[in-house]
Structures are given as C-alpha cells and as structure tokens.
Motif scaffolding. Structure first.
Motif, PDB file in Angstrom:
ATOM      1  N   THR A 107       7.535   1.939   5.505  1.00  0.00           N
ATOM      2  CA  THR A 107       8.739   2.676   5.130  1.00  0.00           C
ATOM      3  C   THR A 107       8.303   4.075   4.739  1.00  0.00           C
ATOM      4  OG1 THR A 107       9.930   0.731   4.317  1.00  0.00           O
ATOM      5  CG2 THR A 107      10.634   2.888   3.499  1.00  0.00           C
ATOM      6  N   ARG A 108       8.864   5.044   5.435  1.00  0.00           N
ATOM      7  CA  ARG A 108       8.533   6.440   5.103  1.00  0.00           C
ATOM      8  C   ARG A 108       9.531   6.948   4.082  1.00  0.00           C
ATOM      9  NH1 ARG A 108       5.381  10.134   7.395  1.00  0.00           N
ATOM     10  NH2 ARG A 108       5.111   8.844   9.252  1.00  0.00           N
ATOM     11  N   LEU A 109       9.025   7.242   2.891  1.00  0.00           N
ATOM     12  CA  LEU A 109       9.871   7.738   1.796  1.00  0.00           C
ATOM     13  C   LEU A 109       9.676   9.228   1.617  1.00  0.00           C
ATOM     14  CD1 LEU A 109      11.726   7.288  -0.695  1.00  0.00           C
ATOM     15  CD2 LEU A 109       9.632   6.973  -2.027  1.00  0.00           C
ATOM     16  N   THR A 110      10.790   9.939   1.597  1.00  0.00           N
ATOM     17  CA  THR A 110      10.769  11.363   1.283  1.00  0.00           C
ATOM     18  C   THR A 110      11.585  11.578   0.024  1.00  0.00           C
ATOM     19  OG1 THR A 110      10.606  11.940   3.626  1.00  0.00           O
ATOM     20  CG2 THR A 110      11.276  13.690   2.101  1.00  0.00           C
ATOM     21  N   SER A 170       6.460  10.688  -2.391  1.00  0.00           N
ATOM     22  CA  SER A 170       6.690  10.824  -0.943  1.00  0.00           C
ATOM     23  C   SER A 170       5.455  10.314  -0.208  1.00  0.00           C
ATOM     24  CB  SER A 170       6.955  12.287  -0.574  1.00  0.00           C
ATOM     25  OG  SER A 170       8.177  12.735  -1.121  1.00  0.00           O
ATOM     26  N   ALA A 171       5.653   9.302   0.605  1.00  0.00           N
ATOM     27  CA  ALA A 171       4.534   8.631   1.269  1.00  0.00           C
ATOM     28  C   ALA A 171       5.101   7.567   2.197  1.00  0.00           C
ATOM     29  CB  ALA A 171       3.610   7.979   0.234  1.00  0.00           C
ATOM     30  N   VAL A 172       4.203   6.924   2.922  1.00  0.00           N
ATOM     31  CA  VAL A 172       4.564   5.729   3.676  1.00  0.00           C
ATOM     32  C   VAL A 172       4.127   4.523   2.862  1.00  0.00           C
ATOM     33  CG1 VAL A 172       4.189   4.390   5.777  1.00  0.00           C
ATOM     34  CG2 VAL A 172       4.361   6.889   5.908  1.00  0.00           C
ATOM     35  N   TYR A 173       5.027   3.580   2.705  1.00  0.00           N
ATOM     36  CA  TYR A 173       4.727   2.362   1.960  1.00  0.00           C
ATOM     37  C   TYR A 173       4.553   1.225   2.967  1.00  0.00           C
ATOM     38  CZ  TYR A 173       5.580   5.081  -2.122  1.00  0.00           C
ATOM     39  OH  TYR A 173       5.475   6.050  -3.082  1.00  0.00           O
ATOM     40  N   TYR A 233       0.841  -1.190   0.000  1.00  0.00           N
ATOM     41  CA  TYR A 233       0.000   0.000   0.000  1.00  0.00           C
ATOM     42  C   TYR A 233       0.882   1.248   0.000  1.00  0.00           C
ATOM     43  CZ  TYR A 233      -4.152  -2.720   1.307  1.00  0.00           C
ATOM     44  OH  TYR A 233      -5.198  -3.614   1.327  1.00  0.00           O
ATOM     45  N   GLN A 234       0.341   2.294  -0.577  1.00  0.00           N
ATOM     46  CA  GLN A 234       0.946   3.623  -0.500  1.00  0.00           C
ATOM     47  C   GLN A 234       0.010   4.511   0.303  1.00  0.00           C
ATOM     48  OE1 GLN A 234       0.444   6.449  -3.782  1.00  0.00           O
ATOM     49  NE2 GLN A 234       2.671   6.608  -3.907  1.00  0.00           N
ATOM     50  N   GLN A 235       0.547   5.152   1.322  1.00  0.00           N
ATOM     51  CA  GLN A 235      -0.291   6.045   2.120  1.00  0.00           C
ATOM     52  C   GLN A 235       0.332   7.436   2.153  1.00  0.00           C
ATOM     53  OE1 GLN A 235      -1.051   4.986   6.249  1.00  0.00           O
ATOM     54  NE2 GLN A 235      -2.995   6.095   6.200  1.00  0.00           N
ATOM     55  N   ILE A 236      -0.354   8.352   1.502  1.00  0.00           N
ATOM     56  CA  ILE A 236       0.053   9.752   1.505  1.00  0.00           C
ATOM     57  C   ILE A 236      -0.528  10.416   2.745  1.00  0.00           C
ATOM     58  CG2 ILE A 236      -0.221  11.949   0.282  1.00  0.00           C
ATOM     59  CD1 ILE A 236      -0.134  10.302  -2.330  1.00  0.00           C
ATOM     60  N   LEU A 237       0.188  11.345   3.303  1.00  0.00           N
ATOM     61  CA  LEU A 237      -0.212  11.992   4.552  1.00  0.00           C
ATOM     62  C   LEU A 237      -1.646  12.499   4.486  1.00  0.00           C
ATOM     63  CD1 LEU A 237       0.900  12.824   7.326  1.00  0.00           C
ATOM     64  CD2 LEU A 237       1.489  15.043   6.316  1.00  0.00           C
TER      65      LEU A 237
END
Lengths: 109, 115
Positions: free
Chosen positions: B110-113, B87-90, B35-39
């Motif tokens: 995993t928090r990706l910036t 940029s999101a949490v995967y 999953y991709q979770q954007i803030l």
C-alpha cells in the motif's frame, strides 16, 4: 545487526553480461536468502542457501556462501533487461527477515 | 495458490488523519510481517506475528502505529495520527512457519502519501 549489507549499492551493465553482487553480515545465520524487487512484480524471493551449503544454483542464478567470512554473493548470468531491479540479501538469525539497502541493478538493452 | 492480498493499493491522507491497511496472508501461513519501505531504502520490519501473537515489534512507533492479527489470519496496521514522514509503501508478507527455513511471500503493498 542482523541485516546484510549489499555491495555495490548500484550496478549498471549491458544485456548478456554477468552481474555479481555481494553481501556481508555480522551475526551467525541459519540460512541466507536473496530477494528481488522491481516495480512490476514487487518483492520476490529468489533463492535460499543454508549455512551448511557453499553454493546453490537456480536457473541463471548462482549463490555462494562463505560462513567463515560471513559473506555471500549472487551471480546473475546472461543478464536481461527484465533483471533490472533491487536485490537484497536477508540473513535471518532469530526468526526475523531483516533487509539492508540492497543493490540496484540496471541492465541496459 | 493465491498470494498475499493487501488493500488499499494507494492512499492519500492529510497529516494528523488516521489510516488503516489490511492484509490477508496466504492460507496456512503462521507468520505475518508488516514492513515500511521509504523510497530508496530497504524494507524496515515494523512488526512480526506468529499466529496471533507478536514476535517482534521493536521498531513499531507505538505512539502512533498499532497492528493486530485477527484470529491468527488477517491483519490490520493502523496509523493515528499520521505524519509526513510516514509516507512510504507498507508491505505485508507471510511465511509458512518462520524465516529460518522458508521463503516469505510479499503483497504488492500500500503506497501511503501524507500531505
């Protein structure tokens, strides 16, 4: 769309009060699940209710399901600050877990 | 029972770079999700595996994202090249069989910036 839509989007209550959040969905489901997400424990499964069930309890949680109205509700009784989180209803219809935007619950001491 | 393991926990990269995330599901779980979770948003399903086969990847941006599940166990998700909007949490999750009757267990993400 297979995702549930939670209502309200945000809810703010005091400790000890009850919190109720609702979920509506559009497609037929086999079961409906509720998940909680907070910064401490991440995304966690709370409870699953099957399509042939109308109500289910787990500790301070009570979930109802009305398949005729395609809706569900989650009641948290005697809320605590630790219940502060986002709550998602997830209605898999076809082997998917599809999340909505959730209800953000804030429980103040 | 060990939970779903993800690494790294945090990653900062520049746009146009590539990045890879790793997930080790709970032993015996046939279904694995990314999953991709954007803030401020709910998790968005990118891809779902059943053992090592893809069940659904309809929302995976295939021009830049790829995923594989090795021998039906571990999985990697790759982004190449990354964009700012990635940029999101995967989140990786696994379940015993499928979502019809069992709960899914999620990793810490995993928090990706992307800068």
């Amino acid at each position: 769309s297979q995702q549930g839509e939670e209502d309200p989007q945000a809810l703010s209550i005091q400790e000890g009060e009850n919190a109720t959040m609702n979920c509506s969905y559009k497609t037929s489901i086999n079961n409906l699940q509720w998940y909680r997400q907070n910064s401490g424990r991440g995304l966690v499964h709370l409870i699953l209710i099957r399509s042939n069930e109308r109500e289910k309890h787990s500790g301070r949680l009570r979930v109802t399901l009305d398949t005729s109205k395609k809706s569900s509700s989650l009641l948290i009784t005697a809320s605590r600050a630790a219940d502060t989180a986002s709550y998602f209803c997830v209605g898999p219809g076809f082997q998917k877990l599809v999340f909505g935007t959730g209800t953000r619950l804030l429980v103040s001491p | 029972e060990a939970g779903v393991a993800q690494s790294p926990r945090y990653k900062i990269i520049e746009k146009r770079q590539s990045v890879a995330f790793w997930c080790n599901p709970i032993s015996g779980h046939a279904t694995l999700y990314w999953y991709q979770q954007i803030l401020g948003q709910g998790p968005k399903l990118l891809i779902q595996f059943q053992n090592n086969g893809v069940v659904d990847d309809s929302q995976l941006p295939k021009d830049r994202f790829s995923a594989e599940r090795l021998k039906g166990v571990d999985s990697t998700l790759k982004i190449q090249p990354a964009k700012l909007e990635d940029s999101a949490v995967y989140l990786c999750a696994s379940s015993y069989w499928d979502s019809l009757n069992t709960e899914a267990f999620f990793g810490q993400g995993t928090r990706l910036t992307v800068v």
